[in-house]
Structure formats: structure tokens, C-alpha cells
Design an enzyme around this catalytic site. Structure first.
Site, PDB file in Angstrom:
ATOM      1  N   SER A   1      10.882 -31.967   3.284  1.00  0.00           N
ATOM      2  CA  SER A   1      10.934 -32.256   1.842  1.00  0.00           C
ATOM      3  C   SER A   1      12.370 -32.590   1.440  1.00  0.00           C
ATOM      4  O   SER A   1      12.605 -33.101   0.346  1.00  0.00           O
ATOM      5  CB  SER A   1      10.422 -31.053   1.028  1.00  0.00           C
ATOM      6  OG  SER A   1      11.026 -29.845   1.467  1.00  0.00           O
TER       7      SER A   1
ATOM      8  N   LYS B   1       8.516 -26.311  12.889  1.00  0.00           N
ATOM      9  CA  LYS B   1       7.198 -26.450  12.243  1.00  0.00           C
ATOM     10  C   LYS B   1       6.749 -27.884  12.445  1.00  0.00           C
ATOM     11  O   LYS B   1       7.562 -28.813  12.370  1.00  0.00           O
ATOM     12  CB  LYS B   1       7.287 -26.138  10.743  1.00  0.00           C
ATOM     13  CG  LYS B   1       5.985 -26.434   9.998  1.00  0.00           C
ATOM     14  CD  LYS B   1       5.980 -25.857   8.602  1.00  0.00           C
ATOM     15  CE  LYS B   1       6.618 -26.748   7.548  1.00  0.00           C
ATOM     16  NZ  LYS B   1       6.051 -28.086   7.433  1.00  0.00           N
TER      17      LYS B   1
ATOM     18  N   GLU C   1       3.303 -30.719  11.629  1.00  0.00           N
ATOM     19  CA  GLU C   1       2.088 -30.946  10.839  1.00  0.00           C
ATOM     20  C   GLU C   1       0.920 -31.346  11.738  1.00  0.00           C
ATOM     21  O   GLU C   1       1.107 -32.113  12.689  1.00  0.00           O
ATOM     22  CB  GLU C   1       2.328 -32.059   9.809  1.00  0.00           C
ATOM     23  CG  GLU C   1       3.387 -31.699   8.793  1.00  0.00           C
ATOM     24  CD  GLU C   1       3.558 -32.782   7.711  1.00  0.00           C
ATOM     25  OE1 GLU C   1       2.813 -33.794   7.727  1.00  0.00           O
ATOM     26  OE2 GLU C   1       4.448 -32.604   6.867  1.00  0.00           O
TER      27      GLU C   1
ATOM     28  N   GLU D   1      -1.416 -25.990   3.093  1.00  0.00           N
ATOM     29  CA  GLU D   1      -0.890 -26.685   1.911  1.00  0.00           C
ATOM     30  C   GLU D   1      -2.017 -27.352   1.128  1.00  0.00           C
ATOM     31  O   GLU D   1      -2.830 -28.094   1.704  1.00  0.00           O
ATOM     32  CB  GLU D   1       0.150 -27.741   2.340  1.00  0.00           C
ATOM     33  CG  GLU D   1       0.705 -28.519   1.138  1.00  0.00           C
ATOM     34  CD  GLU D   1       2.005 -29.255   1.381  1.00  0.00           C
ATOM     35  OE1 GLU D   1       2.585 -29.132   2.488  1.00  0.00           O
ATOM     36  OE2 GLU D   1       2.445 -29.966   0.460  1.00  0.00           O
TER      37      GLU D   1
HETATM   38  O1  KIV Z   1       8.834 -29.890   3.870  1.00  0.00           O
HETATM   39  C1  KIV Z   1       8.515 -28.848   3.290  1.00  0.00           C
HETATM   40  O2  KIV Z   1       9.231 -28.351   2.413  1.00  0.00           O
HETATM   41  C2  KIV Z   1       7.270 -28.211   3.680  1.00  0.00           C
HETATM   42  C3  KIV Z   1       6.757 -27.097   2.835  1.00  0.00           C
HETATM   43  C4  KIV Z   1       6.408 -27.582   1.501  1.00  0.00           C
HETATM   44  C5  KIV Z   1       5.655 -26.364   3.486  1.00  0.00           C
HETATM   45  O3  KIV Z   1       6.680 -28.593   4.656  1.00  0.00           O
END
Ligand code: KIV
Length: 278
Positions: free
Chosen positions: A46, A114, A116, A183
Site C-alpha cells: 500500500s 506476506k 497475496e 481482506e
Molecule cells: O499493503 C497493505 O497495506 C496490505 C494490508 C492492507 C493488508 O496488504
């Protein structure tokens, strides 16, 4: 005070402890989040939107993520630092994904990554975990697939989609993910997924039943223009405060009010006279 580990995060669910997570993208905000006691800080992709000004997360690169992860890792002494794998850093195959996850850990200083996706990325998750890097999964509205979804829409409202999301979350857990982000999915579905997993679920726009919650720092603090996602609560309006403070500084410079003697440095007057005489 020792560093929080991925195992600690999984154990929090077993102990019934809720898991607060916030994003950070730079050194000062990471320090503040760490001092506030967050066990997990996410360097989310993000950052493409809230710090780099893109209109989606898709342009974010491995170089962006590595640099920002480094800044966050230097700012946080206790929290587990999770770094997002950006678009196309893992989709092309597990070898590629493993190399890129390794870079976020080795160069960026992340403790975990992390990524997706559900069943289709489970094998990739397994490879990264087997290499010694803890992985947080992410299902539901996965923003890197925004073009496939046709917008940022709630996922899992229909039966088939809902049961696919349950299979996705399960596949990630079985592949070794220590936690899974849910999400933008309906609260009753996240309750079911949460009850079926041993790994904690971390919700964003997924209701109150998740084991933890994650929010984008800029949304919580009013730092991202006027847009406030429905799933966010604004705890401060720092954008307004910053505009006011900067406006006052600019005005004081224009009016000659800033700086005063207090912000200036003195010099021996006799030296100055000698200088002028030269
Ligand atoms: O990129 C991000 O901030 C995220 C969160 C909103 C879970 O993946």
C-alpha cells in the site's frame, strides 16, 4: 525485551490474545508504532498509494519494498517486521519468489514476508517457509488482482466464492503460513474461516471475529487526503494538523517572524570587524 517472532504471533491465537497490526513505510513511523507496542508491523505494498502517489499497488517494485523495509526495520526494535511481496515478485514461479523473499529478509531486514493469493500460491508459500522464511498469507480482496476483480469490491458474498476462500485459507495454513490476512470479506465468513484455522486470521474490512486486525497507518491517522475507507476508523486527523503547522511556518518566513535570535547562532563581534576590515 526480545523481538516478537512468527511463532509468538501464532501462539497469540491459542492464548486468545487479539493481534493488532499496523502498516509503516519509514523510520519515524516504525519507531512510533513500535513504541506503541504493536507486535507486528507490516511494510505493505500500500506504500505505492499512500507514500509514492500511485493509484494502485501494481507499480510497486522489489527495490521500493526493500528500501522501505530497511527503513522500518531500523526503526522498530521489538515488532515482527512483515514485508509485502510486490506484484510480479512471486507470481512467475516459486524460484523467483524464493529469491525475492530472501532479498526482503537479507537486504531489507524483514523477519517475514506476506504474499497475496490462495490455493494457486500454496506451493510457493511452502517453498519459502521450507527455506526458513515465515510467510503471512493474504486472501479475499487481494489488491494486486484489482483488474481481475474489476475494482476494490467485497469478496466471498456468493456461496461458491465463499467456499473457495475457505479452501484458500486452509491451503495456506497447510503450506505453513503462520497467519492469514482476510481482506474485505463478509464478517460471518471471516468468523467461519477464523474458527477453522489454527493460524490466526488478521482482518481488514473482515469484521470483528478475526484474531487480529490490520490497518493502513495513513488511513488511521488522516494522512491520505479526504478518502477514508469504510472499514477504517480515523483516530486522528494529522493531515489537518500538518497543513496548519506548515502554513504557519510559511507565513512566519514571509513576515520575517521566523527565525528569531533563538534559532540563530552568534559569532565573536571582533572577528566580524576583522573580517570586514580585510
Ligand atoms: O499493503 C497493505 O497495506 C496490505 C494490508 C492492507 C493488508 O496488504
Amino acid at each position: 525485551m526480545r523481538r516478537v517472532t512468527a511463532r509468538d504471533v501464532t501462539a497469540m491465537k491459542a492464548k486468545g490474545e487479539k493481534i493488532p497490526v499496523v502498516t509503516a513505510y519509514d523510520y519515524p513511523m516504525a519507531r512510533l508504532a513500535d513504541e506503541a507496542g504493536f507486535p507486528v508491523i507490516l511494510v505493505g505494498d500500500s506504500l505505492g498509494m499512500v507514500t509514492l502517489g500511485y493509484d494502485s499497488t501494481i507499480p510497486v517494485t522489489m527495490d521500493d519494498m526493500t528500501r522501505h523495509t530497511g527503513a522500518v526495520a531500523r526503526g522498530a526494535a521489538r515488532a515482527l517486521i512483515v514485508s509485502d511481496m510486490p506484484f510480479m515478485s512471486f507470481q512467475a514461479g516459486a524460484d523467483d519468489a524464493l529469491r525475492n523473499a530472501g532479498r526482503l529478509v537479507q537486504e531489507g531486514g524483514a523477519h517475514s514476508v506476506k504474499l497475496e493469493g490462495g490455493e494457486p500460491v500454496a506451493e510457493t508459500v511452502r517453498r519459502i517457509v521450507e527455506a526458513g522464511i515465515p510467510v503471512m498469507g493474504h486472501v479475499g480482496l487481494t489488491p494486486q488482482s484489482v483488474h481481475r476483480f474489476g475494482g476494490y469490491r467485497v469478496q466471498g458474498k456468493a456461496k461458491e466464492q465463499a467456499s473457495q476462500l475457505l479452501r484458500d485459507a486452509k491451503a495456506l495454513e497447510e503450506a505453513g503460513a503462520y497467519a492469514v490476512v482476510l481482506e474485505l470479506i463478509p464478517a460471518p465468513l471471516s468468523r467461519v474461516i477464523t474458527s477453522r484455522l489454527t493460524a490466526p486470521t488478521i482482518g481488514i474490512g473482515a469484521g470483528p471475529h478475526c484474531d487480529g486486525q490490520v490497518q493502513v497507518m495513513h488511513d488511521l491517522l488522516g494522512l491520505y487526503g479526504d478518502f477514508v475507507p469504510r472499514h477504517t476508523k480515523q483516530y486522528a486527523q494529522l493531515g489537518e494538523l500538518i497543513s496548519q503547522a506548515l502554513g504557519q511556518y510559511a507565513q512566519e518566513v514571509r513576515e520575517g517572524v521566523f527565525p528569531t535570535g533563538k534559532q540563530s547562532f552568534a559569532m565573536d563581534e571582533s572577528l566580524l570587524s576583522e573580517l570586514l576590515d580585510d
